[in-house]
Design a protein around this motif. Sequence first.
Motif, mmCIF file in Angstrom:
data_model
loop_
_atom_site.group_PDB
_atom_site.id
_atom_site.type_symbol
_atom_site.label_atom_id
_atom_site.label_comp_id
_atom_site.label_asym_id
_atom_site.label_seq_id
_atom_site.Cartn_x
_atom_site.Cartn_y
_atom_site.Cartn_z
ATOM 1 N N GLY A 333 14.726 22.876 55.824
ATOM 2 C CA GLY A 333 14.008 23.041 54.682
ATOM 3 C C GLY A 333 14.804 24.269 53.701
ATOM 4 O O GLY A 333 14.556 24.128 52.484
ATOM 5 N N TYR A 334 15.737 24.822 54.346
ATOM 6 C CA TYR A 334 16.572 25.640 53.338
ATOM 7 C C TYR A 334 17.927 25.217 53.266
ATOM 8 O O TYR A 334 18.723 25.977 52.595
ATOM 9 C CB TYR A 334 16.367 27.232 53.821
ATOM 10 C CG TYR A 334 14.720 27.773 53.832
ATOM 11 C CD1 TYR A 334 14.514 27.789 52.460
ATOM 12 C CD2 TYR A 334 14.225 27.974 54.708
ATOM 13 C CE1 TYR A 334 13.156 28.413 52.233
ATOM 14 C CE2 TYR A 334 12.747 28.831 54.515
ATOM 15 C CZ TYR A 334 12.702 28.766 53.420
ATOM 16 O OH TYR A 334 11.227 29.462 52.938
ATOM 17 N N MET A 335 18.190 24.203 54.009
ATOM 18 C CA MET A 335 19.794 23.612 53.587
ATOM 19 C C MET A 335 19.804 22.891 52.379
ATOM 20 O O MET A 335 18.739 22.418 51.862
ATOM 21 C CB MET A 335 19.992 22.723 54.591
ATOM 22 C CG MET A 335 19.157 21.294 54.446
ATOM 23 S SD MET A 335 19.840 20.170 55.858
ATOM 24 C CE MET A 335 18.806 18.655 55.281
ATOM 25 N N ARG A 336 20.852 22.901 51.767
ATOM 26 C CA ARG A 336 21.371 22.021 50.617
ATOM 27 C C ARG A 336 21.223 20.436 51.153
ATOM 28 O O ARG A 336 22.234 20.239 51.944
ATOM 29 C CB ARG A 336 22.584 22.364 50.077
ATOM 30 C CG ARG A 336 22.426 23.764 49.188
ATOM 31 C CD ARG A 336 23.848 23.783 48.619
ATOM 32 N NE ARG A 336 24.600 22.966 48.042
ATOM 33 C CZ ARG A 336 24.587 22.583 46.620
ATOM 34 N NH1 ARG A 336 23.854 23.200 45.944
ATOM 35 N NH2 ARG A 336 25.233 21.532 46.379
ATOM 36 N N GLU A 337 20.819 19.563 50.442
ATOM 37 C CA GLU A 337 20.618 18.434 50.862
ATOM 38 C C GLU A 337 22.082 17.800 50.862
ATOM 39 O O GLU A 337 22.378 16.650 51.714
ATOM 40 C CB GLU A 337 19.593 17.409 50.054
ATOM 41 C CG GLU A 337 18.299 17.706 50.594
ATOM 42 C CD GLU A 337 17.700 17.122 51.857
ATOM 43 O OE1 GLU A 337 18.586 16.170 52.206
ATOM 44 O OE2 GLU A 337 16.954 17.606 52.470
ATOM 45 N N GLU A 338 22.972 18.234 49.871
ATOM 46 C CA GLU A 338 24.239 17.599 49.876
ATOM 47 C C GLU A 338 25.029 17.929 50.896
ATOM 48 O O GLU A 338 26.254 17.344 51.167
ATOM 49 C CB GLU A 338 24.662 18.068 48.457
ATOM 50 C CG GLU A 338 24.076 17.769 47.332
ATOM 51 C CD GLU A 338 22.722 18.546 46.864
ATOM 52 O OE1 GLU A 338 22.888 19.544 47.649
ATOM 53 O OE2 GLU A 338 22.224 18.459 45.794
ATOM 54 N N ASP A 339 24.684 19.116 51.470
ATOM 55 C CA ASP A 339 25.775 19.501 52.876
ATOM 56 C C ASP A 339 24.762 19.529 54.005
ATOM 57 O O ASP A 339 24.928 20.520 54.611
ATOM 58 C CB ASP A 339 26.265 21.015 52.468
ATOM 59 C CG ASP A 339 27.024 20.825 51.156
ATOM 60 O OD1 ASP A 339 28.260 20.164 51.128
ATOM 61 O OD2 ASP A 339 26.815 21.514 50.207
ATOM 62 N N ARG A 340 23.936 18.513 54.191
ATOM 63 C CA ARG A 340 23.266 18.632 55.472
ATOM 64 C C ARG A 340 23.991 18.795 56.543
ATOM 65 O O ARG A 340 23.410 19.263 57.590
ATOM 66 C CB ARG A 340 22.075 17.594 55.203
ATOM 67 C CG ARG A 340 22.553 16.132 55.454
ATOM 68 C CD ARG A 340 21.447 15.246 55.045
ATOM 69 N NE ARG A 340 21.883 14.004 54.561
ATOM 70 C CZ ARG A 340 21.490 13.208 53.830
ATOM 71 N NH1 ARG A 340 20.475 13.649 52.948
ATOM 72 N NH2 ARG A 340 21.724 11.686 53.736
ATOM 73 N N GLY A 341 25.068 17.876 56.849
ATOM 74 C CA GLY A 341 25.801 17.944 58.219
ATOM 75 C C GLY A 341 26.431 19.389 58.311
ATOM 76 O O GLY A 341 26.320 19.904 59.305
ATOM 77 N N ALA A 342 27.013 19.857 57.203
ATOM 78 C CA ALA A 342 27.629 21.494 57.600
ATOM 79 C C ALA A 342 26.679 22.336 57.767
ATOM 80 O O ALA A 342 26.761 23.231 58.722
ATOM 81 C CB ALA A 342 28.313 21.751 56.242
ATOM 82 N N TYR A 343 25.411 22.317 57.273
ATOM 83 C CA TYR A 343 24.189 23.254 57.390
ATOM 84 C C TYR A 343 23.670 23.147 58.782
ATOM 85 O O TYR A 343 23.647 24.039 59.622
ATOM 86 C CB TYR A 343 23.081 23.119 56.520
ATOM 87 C CG TYR A 343 23.221 23.908 55.179
ATOM 88 C CD1 TYR A 343 22.592 25.213 55.024
ATOM 89 C CD2 TYR A 343 24.028 23.567 54.082
ATOM 90 C CE1 TYR A 343 23.079 25.971 53.993
ATOM 91 C CE2 TYR A 343 24.090 24.229 52.940
ATOM 92 C CZ TYR A 343 23.740 25.251 52.784
ATOM 93 O OH TYR A 343 23.824 26.282 51.705
ATOM 94 N N GLN A 344 23.786 22.026 59.257
ATOM 95 C CA GLN A 344 23.184 21.631 60.645
ATOM 96 C C GLN A 344 24.253 22.073 61.792
ATOM 97 O O GLN A 344 23.885 22.508 62.625
ATOM 98 C CB GLN A 344 22.526 20.225 60.977
ATOM 99 C CG GLN A 344 21.399 19.619 60.089
ATOM 100 C CD GLN A 344 20.149 20.610 60.301
ATOM 101 O OE1 GLN A 344 19.881 21.182 61.444
ATOM 102 N NE2 GLN A 344 19.800 21.222 59.264
ATOM 103 N N GLY A 345 25.549 21.919 61.216
ATOM 104 C CA GLY A 345 26.634 22.464 62.194
ATOM 105 C C GLY A 345 26.596 23.640 62.470
ATOM 106 O O GLY A 345 26.636 24.229 63.436
ATOM 107 N N ALA A 346 26.307 24.593 61.041
ATOM 108 C CA ALA A 346 25.998 25.959 61.194
ATOM 109 C C ALA A 346 25.041 26.735 62.214
ATOM 110 O O ALA A 346 24.977 27.445 62.939
ATOM 111 C CB ALA A 346 26.130 26.596 59.877
ATOM 112 N N THR A 347 23.922 25.678 62.121
ATOM 113 C CA THR A 347 22.568 25.775 62.867
ATOM 114 C C THR A 347 22.896 25.952 64.369
ATOM 115 O O THR A 347 22.590 26.636 65.153
ATOM 116 C CB THR A 347 21.587 25.160 62.571
ATOM 117 O OG1 THR A 347 21.104 25.425 61.037
ATOM 118 C CG2 THR A 347 20.360 25.277 63.251
#
Length: 409
Positions: A333-347
Amino acid sequence: MAATRTAADVGLRRLLWGRGVSAIGDGLWFTIWALYLTRVLGHSPATVGLGMAVAGAAGLVAAAPIGALADRLDPRRLLVALTAVRAAAMAGYLPAASLPVFLLATVAFVALANGGSAVRTALVAGLVSEQAARVRALAGQRVAQHAGNAVGAGAGALVLALDQPGAYRVAIVGTVVAFLVLAVMTLGVPAPGRPEPRARRGLRSVLRDRPYCALVGVTAVLSLCWAMLSTGLPLWIAGHTDLPLALSGAMVVLSSVGIALGQVPAGRLARTPDQAARTAAWSGVVLAAACLLLATTGSGAGVVAAAVVVGAGVLHLAGELGYVAAGWTLSLGYMREEDRGAYQGATEAATATVQMVGPGLFTLALDGWGPGGWVLAAGIFLVAGCAVPGAARWAARTRVRAGQRARSR
């Protein structure tokens, strides 16, 4: 539009079935790996522990960059490649009597797991845009994962009963096949939606997104519930109670069955980020209560003490279901859709960090402080859970401000 939805549904079903089949291999391997590596290949426990530690550290470092790759490459093909490499690494355990081969196979197999999870989540997010649908899809995959793990663990028990080198090697071949099935099924997933390349900011911007990192960081602390069940509970029962050790195994069965039945319904408690933050807070409270219950069973025996452990197991299950559902909704919900892979990687990197320290934390706390170790764990769960709503509000405010700046340009 209907055709697009149908294609996405087909893709999600293929991912679900592929995940279930690969989980059979996971359950099989994790049931036999300790005995295979030490008794069949002849590695010392210290060597095996060192290999797993190195692989875990590599996975921690690799998770975020691998996730970021999913924003630049086709996440389907990336997931296929990661799965194929892990299958090859598993095959590498067949001739892994030498230390270099063992270390190479272990690092390749273990280190890519967290990155693969990030890519899989990014792929699901690319197939469906509605948050509740994403959480339902991820919940379904987790159910399939636990069902597959149970089947694989049952097969692994048969291998252990035979306890023959040939049986172990057949099990490894079966695990390789299970991973190859996932790779083939992923190839048939339709192409996910891709954001505009110019809008991507990459991994560095994710790491500079302090509200998001704080949010997934405190939420990840709740993943200590996994080490609580796998490490803390059996150590406690064996060393501090007169209860049968089989009770800890029964709690694992209770957890697996409960996840299979409850993970999808639990997603309804976290349909929005606000709901997810509250659910995470309550999960921390419930997990803390489970720890405090277990603290009362020191030197316990008999039906009453066993009933208290079962009650704590039920609370643990409720807390885990809520934490997992909330974690998905908050990270998506709080990730940027443009960088969803990077955000999920950080998670995934945040979760991997907690998982690295979790077993040691419970071992030291319970061995050193006895019931006080459970009180310490309860405090950690309570503080982490209560911190989630504040971190979520911080993340929400920064997203509102970013949206306002974008509209003013």
